[in-house]
Enzyme design. Structure first.
Site, PDB file in Angstrom:
ATOM      1  N   LYS A  37      -3.903 -67.408  80.835  1.00  0.00           N
ATOM      2  CA  LYS A  37      -4.175 -68.746  80.326  1.00  0.00           C
ATOM      3  C   LYS A  37      -3.101 -69.206  79.342  1.00  0.00           C
ATOM      4  O   LYS A  37      -2.789 -70.412  79.268  1.00  0.00           O
ATOM      5  CB  LYS A  37      -5.557 -68.801  79.684  1.00  0.00           C
ATOM      6  CG  LYS A  37      -6.700 -68.557  80.673  1.00  0.00           C
ATOM      7  CD  LYS A  37      -6.685 -69.523  81.849  1.00  0.00           C
ATOM      8  CE  LYS A  37      -7.901 -69.330  82.751  1.00  0.00           C
ATOM      9  NZ  LYS A  37      -7.920 -70.281  83.886  1.00  0.00           N
ATOM     10  N   TYR A  83      -6.706 -61.880  81.312  1.00  0.00           N
ATOM     11  CA  TYR A  83      -7.187 -63.262  81.350  1.00  0.00           C
ATOM     12  C   TYR A  83      -6.483 -64.113  80.303  1.00  0.00           C
ATOM     13  O   TYR A  83      -6.019 -65.224  80.591  1.00  0.00           O
ATOM     14  CB  TYR A  83      -8.699 -63.280  81.125  1.00  0.00           C
ATOM     15  CG  TYR A  83      -9.327 -64.647  81.281  1.00  0.00           C
ATOM     16  CD1 TYR A  83      -9.582 -65.175  82.546  1.00  0.00           C
ATOM     17  CD2 TYR A  83      -9.668 -65.414  80.170  1.00  0.00           C
ATOM     18  CE1 TYR A  83     -10.150 -66.436  82.702  1.00  0.00           C
ATOM     19  CE2 TYR A  83     -10.238 -66.669  80.314  1.00  0.00           C
ATOM     20  CZ  TYR A  83     -10.481 -67.171  81.581  1.00  0.00           C
ATOM     21  OH  TYR A  83     -11.041 -68.409  81.726  1.00  0.00           O
TER      22      TYR A  83
END
Length: 228
Positions: free
Chosen positions: A160, A156
Site C-alpha cells: 500500500k 500488505y
C-alpha cells in the site's frame, strides 16, 4: 451514462461500492477472478460482470477488450482487488510471501491501469480510484493512538505504501485523469475475517465520494485527508 469498473467487485467493499454507484445511475461492471461468483454477484446487484484476474496480464487485457466491445468505453476505474497476505511475526515472512502481495495489490493496479487507460482517455471525465490503506501511510503508522500503529502487516503495508506512490506519480504525469488513493478504514470484510468495526457502507463512503467528485493526487479516508 457513466461506465464504472470495480475490480474485486463480487464481495465486500467492492460489492457495496457497486451497489451504491448503481443506485447513483452508473453502469457498473464488477470484475473478479471467479467467473461464477462474479456472475452471481452481478445478477444479485443488477449490474454487469467481467472475469478479471489482476495478477494476469492476459486476463486484464482480455477484460479491457471485452469492455470495449460490450460498452464502448470506460469512465471510472476503481482498483479495489487486493489480498491481506500474512499478518504476524515479521521473522516468519519471506520473499515469496511479500512478492505475492505486491503482485496483487501493487503490480496488479499497474496492469489494470495500463490495460484500461486507452478506454479511460476516450472519456470526457476519466477517474481512477485506488483503494489503499492507512496501513500504508507513514504518518498514520507513526501515530501510536491509531490501531494501524501496532499491526505487523509487512507485505500488505509495503504494497500500500507503493500503491500510494504510484497514485501520486500517475496523478502528476497523467493530468488528464483524476487519480486518487483512498483508505476505507478498518471495515468488516473477508480481508480481515470480518473483524473491523465499520460496516461496508461506512467503508465504501470514501470510495464512492472520490469516484463521483474530488480533486486529483490526494489520499484520504471518510473523514478527510491523510498523511502519505
Amino acid at each position: 451514462m457513466t461506465t464504472t469498473l470495480i475490480t474485486g467487485g463480487n464481495k465486500g467493499l467492492g460489492y457495496e461500492t457497486a451497489r451504491r454507484l448503481a443506485e447513483l445511475g452508473h453502469r457498473v461492471v464488477i470484475g473478479g477472478r471467479d467467473a461464477d461468483r462474479v456472475r452471481q454477484a452481478a445478477e444479485t446487484l443488477g449490474v454487469d460482470g467481467v472475469t478479471l484476474d489482476v495478477t494476469s496480464d492476459a486476463s486484464v487485457a482480455a477484460a479491457a477488450a471485452d469492455l470495449r466491445v460490450r460498452f464502448g468505453g470506460l469512465d471510472v476505474l476503481i482498483n479495489n482487488a487486493g489480498i491481506a497476505g500474512m499478518i504476524g511475526d515479521l521473522e516468519k515472512f519471506d520473499g515469496p510471501e511479500v512478492l505475492s502481495v505486491l503482485n496483487t495489490n501493487t503490480v496488479g493496479v499497474v496492469r489494470t491501469m495500463h490495460a484500461f487507460l486507452p478506454l479511460l482517455r476516450e472519456s470526457d471525465a476519466p477517474v481512477i480510484v485506488n483503494v489503499s490503506s492507512g496501513l500504508g501511510s507513514f504518518g498514520v503508522r507513526a501515530d501510536e493512538s491509531r490501531v494501524e500503529h501496532s499491526v505487523p502487516s509487512l507485505g500488505y503495508s509495503a504494497s500500500k505504501v507503493a500503491l500510494n506512490m504510484l497514485t501520486a506519480m500517475y496523478a502528476q504525469f497523467l493530468p488528464e485523469v483524476r487519480i486518487n488513493a483512498v483508505d476505507p478504514g478498518w471495515t468488516a470484510t473477508d480481508l480481515n475475517g470480518h473483524s473491523g468495526p465499520q460496516t461496508v457502507t461506512e467503508g465504501s463512503d470514501v470510495i464512492v465520494a472520490l469516484a463521483t467528485a474530488g480533486a486529483t493526487g490526494t489520499f484520504s479516508d471518510r473523514s478527510g485527508p491523510l498523511p502519505w
